[in-house]
Design a protein around this motif. Sequence first.
Motif, PDB file in Angstrom:
ATOM      1  N   GLU A 217     -13.839  23.179  -5.616  1.00 39.59           N
ATOM      2  CA  GLU A 217     -13.571  23.869  -6.878  1.00 39.59           C
ATOM      3  C   GLU A 217     -14.818  24.531  -7.438  1.00 39.59           C
ATOM      4  O   GLU A 217     -14.752  25.589  -8.063  1.00 39.59           O
ATOM      5  CB  GLU A 217     -12.991  22.878  -7.891  1.00 39.59           C
ATOM      6  N   GLU A 218     -15.991  23.943  -7.193  1.00 42.02           N
ATOM      7  CA  GLU A 218     -17.231  24.478  -7.748  1.00 42.02           C
ATOM      8  C   GLU A 218     -17.645  25.790  -7.096  1.00 42.02           C
ATOM      9  O   GLU A 218     -18.105  26.716  -7.782  1.00 42.02           O
ATOM     10  CB  GLU A 218     -18.350  23.451  -7.571  1.00 42.02           C
ATOM     11  N   PHE A 219     -17.474  25.895  -5.778  1.00 43.61           N
ATOM     12  CA  PHE A 219     -18.071  27.042  -5.082  1.00 43.61           C
ATOM     13  C   PHE A 219     -17.062  28.084  -4.607  1.00 43.61           C
ATOM     14  O   PHE A 219     -17.448  29.211  -4.329  1.00 43.61           O
ATOM     15  CB  PHE A 219     -18.918  26.543  -3.904  1.00 43.61           C
ATOM     16  N   GLY A 220     -15.794  27.744  -4.494  1.00 43.80           N
ATOM     17  CA  GLY A 220     -14.791  28.736  -4.147  1.00 43.80           C
ATOM     18  C   GLY A 220     -15.036  29.430  -2.816  1.00 43.80           C
ATOM     19  O   GLY A 220     -14.698  30.610  -2.647  1.00 43.80           O
ATOM     20  N   ARG A 221     -15.639  28.740  -1.879  1.00 45.72           N
ATOM     21  CA  ARG A 221     -15.892  29.286  -0.546  1.00 45.72           C
ATOM     22  C   ARG A 221     -14.991  28.571   0.463  1.00 45.72           C
ATOM     23  O   ARG A 221     -14.594  27.429   0.249  1.00 45.72           O
ATOM     24  CB  ARG A 221     -17.363  29.109  -0.147  1.00 45.72           C
ATOM     25  N   ASN A 222     -14.679  29.246   1.557  1.00 42.16           N
ATOM     26  CA  ASN A 222     -13.848  28.617   2.568  1.00 42.16           C
ATOM     27  C   ASN A 222     -14.479  27.313   3.034  1.00 42.16           C
ATOM     28  O   ASN A 222     -15.628  27.291   3.493  1.00 42.16           O
ATOM     29  CB  ASN A 222     -13.641  29.564   3.755  1.00 42.16           C
ATOM     30  N   THR A 223     -13.705  26.261   2.895  1.00 38.70           N
ATOM     31  CA  THR A 223     -14.204  24.901   3.142  1.00 38.70           C
ATOM     32  C   THR A 223     -13.298  24.188   4.127  1.00 38.70           C
ATOM     33  O   THR A 223     -12.076  24.255   4.021  1.00 38.70           O
ATOM     34  CB  THR A 223     -14.252  24.116   1.818  1.00 38.70           C
ATOM     35  N   MET A 224     -13.906  23.494   5.073  1.00 38.99           N
ATOM     36  CA  MET A 224     -13.143  22.705   6.025  1.00 38.99           C
ATOM     37  C   MET A 224     -13.576  21.249   5.893  1.00 38.99           C
ATOM     38  O   MET A 224     -14.769  20.940   5.890  1.00 38.99           O
ATOM     39  CB  MET A 224     -13.365  23.217   7.452  1.00 38.99           C
ATOM     40  N   VAL A 225     -12.596  20.361   5.774  1.00 37.75           N
ATOM     41  CA  VAL A 225     -12.865  18.937   5.619  1.00 37.75           C
ATOM     42  C   VAL A 225     -12.357  18.208   6.857  1.00 37.75           C
ATOM     43  O   VAL A 225     -11.183  18.338   7.218  1.00 37.75           O
ATOM     44  CB  VAL A 225     -12.177  18.356   4.359  1.00 37.75           C
ATOM     45  N   PHE A 226     -13.241  17.459   7.494  1.00 41.33           N
ATOM     46  CA  PHE A 226     -12.876  16.700   8.687  1.00 41.33           C
ATOM     47  C   PHE A 226     -12.876  15.209   8.371  1.00 41.33           C
ATOM     48  O   PHE A 226     -13.871  14.668   7.876  1.00 41.33           O
ATOM     49  CB  PHE A 226     -13.847  16.986   9.830  1.00 41.33           C
ATOM     50  N   TYR A 227     -11.762  14.552   8.675  1.00 43.09           N
ATOM     51  CA  TYR A 227     -11.592  13.131   8.399  1.00 43.09           C
ATOM     52  C   TYR A 227     -11.654  12.338   9.709  1.00 43.09           C
ATOM     53  O   TYR A 227     -11.369  12.870  10.788  1.00 43.09           O
ATOM     54  CB  TYR A 227     -10.246  12.883   7.722  1.00 43.09           C
ATOM     55  N   PRO A 228     -11.986  11.044   9.631  1.00 46.42           N
ATOM     56  CA  PRO A 228     -12.050  10.227  10.852  1.00 46.42           C
ATOM     57  C   PRO A 228     -10.705  10.081  11.555  1.00 46.42           C
ATOM     58  O   PRO A 228     -10.656   9.892  12.765  1.00 46.42           O
ATOM     59  CB  PRO A 228     -12.550   8.867  10.341  1.00 46.42           C
ATOM     60  N   SER A 229      -9.606  10.148  10.791  1.00 44.13           N
ATOM     61  CA  SER A 229      -8.278   9.967  11.368  1.00 44.13           C
ATOM     62  C   SER A 229      -7.239  10.532  10.411  1.00 44.13           C
ATOM     63  O   SER A 229      -7.522  10.811   9.244  1.00 44.13           O
ATOM     64  CB  SER A 229      -7.994   8.485  11.615  1.00 44.13           C
ATOM     65  N   PHE A 230      -6.010  10.697  10.916  1.00 46.58           N
ATOM     66  CA  PHE A 230      -4.922  11.146  10.052  1.00 46.58           C
ATOM     67  C   PHE A 230      -4.639  10.111   8.967  1.00 46.58           C
ATOM     68  O   PHE A 230      -4.275  10.460   7.844  1.00 46.58           O
ATOM     69  CB  PHE A 230      -3.663  11.402  10.879  1.00 46.58           C
ATOM     70  N   SER A 231      -4.789   8.853   9.311  1.00 48.63           N
ATOM     71  CA  SER A 231      -4.542   7.791   8.340  1.00 48.63           C
ATOM     72  C   SER A 231      -5.516   7.864   7.175  1.00 48.63           C
ATOM     73  O   SER A 231      -5.119   7.802   6.002  1.00 48.63           O
ATOM     74  CB  SER A 231      -4.642   6.419   9.030  1.00 48.63           C
ATOM     75  N   VAL A 232      -6.809   7.995   7.473  1.00 49.67           N
ATOM     76  CA  VAL A 232      -7.820   8.092   6.418  1.00 49.67           C
ATOM     77  C   VAL A 232      -7.609   9.372   5.612  1.00 49.67           C
ATOM     78  O   VAL A 232      -7.747   9.373   4.382  1.00 49.67           O
ATOM     79  CB  VAL A 232      -9.231   8.051   7.024  1.00 49.67           C
ATOM     80  N   MET A 233      -7.260  10.460   6.279  1.00 53.56           N
ATOM     81  CA  MET A 233      -6.976  11.702   5.559  1.00 53.56           C
ATOM     82  C   MET A 233      -5.885  11.477   4.515  1.00 53.56           C
ATOM     83  O   MET A 233      -6.032  11.873   3.350  1.00 53.56           O
ATOM     84  CB  MET A 233      -6.533  12.800   6.523  1.00 53.56           C
ATOM     85  N   GLY A 234      -4.793  10.849   4.933  1.00 51.90           N
ATOM     86  CA  GLY A 234      -3.691  10.612   4.013  1.00 51.90           C
ATOM     87  C   GLY A 234      -4.092   9.777   2.815  1.00 51.90           C
ATOM     88  O   GLY A 234      -3.705  10.074   1.681  1.00 51.90           O
ATOM     89  N   LYS A 235      -4.886   8.729   3.067  1.00 41.67           N
ATOM     90  CA  LYS A 235      -5.312   7.848   1.972  1.00 41.67           C
ATOM     91  C   LYS A 235      -6.206   8.571   0.980  1.00 41.67           C
ATOM     92  O   LYS A 235      -6.095   8.368  -0.235  1.00 41.67           O
ATOM     93  CB  LYS A 235      -6.028   6.625   2.549  1.00 41.67           C
ATOM     94  N   ILE A 236      -7.099   9.414   1.475  1.00 38.28           N
ATOM     95  CA  ILE A 236      -7.999  10.141   0.580  1.00 38.28           C
ATOM     96  C   ILE A 236      -7.243  11.207  -0.200  1.00 38.28           C
ATOM     97  O   ILE A 236      -7.444  11.378  -1.408  1.00 38.28           O
ATOM     98  CB  ILE A 236      -9.169  10.759   1.375  1.00 38.28           C
ATOM     99  N   LEU A 237      -6.342  11.915   0.470  1.00 37.62           N
ATOM    100  CA  LEU A 237      -5.597  12.976  -0.216  1.00 37.62           C
ATOM    101  C   LEU A 237      -4.703  12.426  -1.319  1.00 37.62           C
ATOM    102  O   LEU A 237      -4.379  13.137  -2.272  1.00 37.62           O
ATOM    103  CB  LEU A 237      -4.772  13.773   0.790  1.00 37.62           C
ATOM    104  N   GLU A 238      -4.299  11.159  -1.192  1.00 32.10           N
ATOM    105  CA  GLU A 238      -3.511  10.541  -2.261  1.00 32.10           C
ATOM    106  C   GLU A 238      -4.272  10.516  -3.577  1.00 32.10           C
ATOM    107  O   GLU A 238      -3.664  10.478  -4.655  1.00 32.10           O
ATOM    108  CB  GLU A 238      -3.132   9.113  -1.864  1.00 32.10           C
ATOM    109  N   HIS A 239      -5.595  10.536  -3.498  1.00 33.48           N
ATOM    110  CA  HIS A 239      -6.424  10.480  -4.710  1.00 33.48           C
ATOM    111  C   HIS A 239      -6.771  11.870  -5.246  1.00 33.48           C
ATOM    112  O   HIS A 239      -7.492  11.990  -6.237  1.00 33.48           O
ATOM    113  CB  HIS A 239      -7.735   9.736  -4.415  1.00 33.48           C
TER     114      HIS A 239
END
Length: 392
Positions: A217-239
């Motif tokens: 949100e601060e920089f408005g630049r194309n950003t890619m986020v890599f998570y250790p697993s689909f499971s961890v991704m899901g848990k973080i995105l819940e927040h």
Amino acid sequence: MERAIREARDHGDPYIAEGIPLTVFLSVIRNIIAEMASEYIKEDDGYVPSFELVHRILNHFGGTSRDVEDMVSNVSIIGEIIREKKLKEHKLPRSYVANVGAFLSFWVNMGEENIRLIKNRDNPTLYAYCLDIEPITSILSHVHASVHISGTLSPLEEYRDTLSLPQSTVLLSYPSPFPAENRAIYYVDDVTTRYRDISKDDKILEKIAQYISGIWEEFGRNTMVFYPSFSVMGKILEHMGDYVTLGDKSGIYREYKSDTQHEIMEKVVGFKGRRGAIFHAVAGGRIAEGLDFPGEELEIVIVAGMPYPKPTAQQKALEQYYDRKFGKGWEYAVHAPTIRKVLQCVGRLIRSESDRGVAIILDRRAKIMRKYVDIRLSRNILSDIGAFFGER
């Protein structure tokens, strides 16, 4: 297995031994696999003792281990007969019976360089996993010379040993030809995705989510986020609030395990064509390797947790094998692939002399990366990113 049973029934249900029709044998194997899944699968997979399948077949039908080998051999023979019959009928010479027979024959006779696993509790499946790749890479010992080049071969000693290259192999590492000032790599030390920590304190994942949303949100630049697993991704995105449900039209992209290659590439094209977009993906996945994002198509990479492999039965077996062979089980089975995954993620940033970008690793364990890249601890990540882009 169900298709093989139907195919056997369609072709007269021949006998593979005295008093044992093929459909009966295959049904027993199917039931044994279900029983082993219930007993051996802990989380993702389970280790199956070497002779477990043979013992259970003997318990059901009696006889000797040689009798089991003969029955398995007869399954393969019947499968080949089915293939030949289909070929004569100008049909695709495919046989599920032949496939089952070939797999069972390999499973029963495979050596110690392989381990036997069972996965998928709901749809149990037997797996044979090769621990030693030397039979594949041994061809390299017969060539005059070979040159191995990649930006992500490190750690080089592990690469040499696991490929069974000679100890005299020359190991060389060169600096990137791109300007060093075009890339900055930071890490923070107040969060981690280490299972032991996040299982005790869910606030850690919430803080990682705050880091991700704050940077994007601060920089408005194309950003890619890599998570250790689909499971961890899901848990973080819940927040991360309701915004993650807005979808591609809002510039928010997400990799799913079920995505087809076509669906993945549609998302990549959409992401590359926007500015201020964010893409949530998995380290070591299809997005993290082999794709280029030049210029403003990607300017910020966030590694949301060091992608250490999950301690599955397969992973533990590989670690034990490398420990026996090299005395470096953890280093070669855990540390090395984790380093490579991170290097692959960060490598998406800079693909030419003119590309500029910043990578942030949200995990205190990232300090181990100092041996491989110029990485700095950040006490104020928004300020450091802003300074890199000349915005502060």
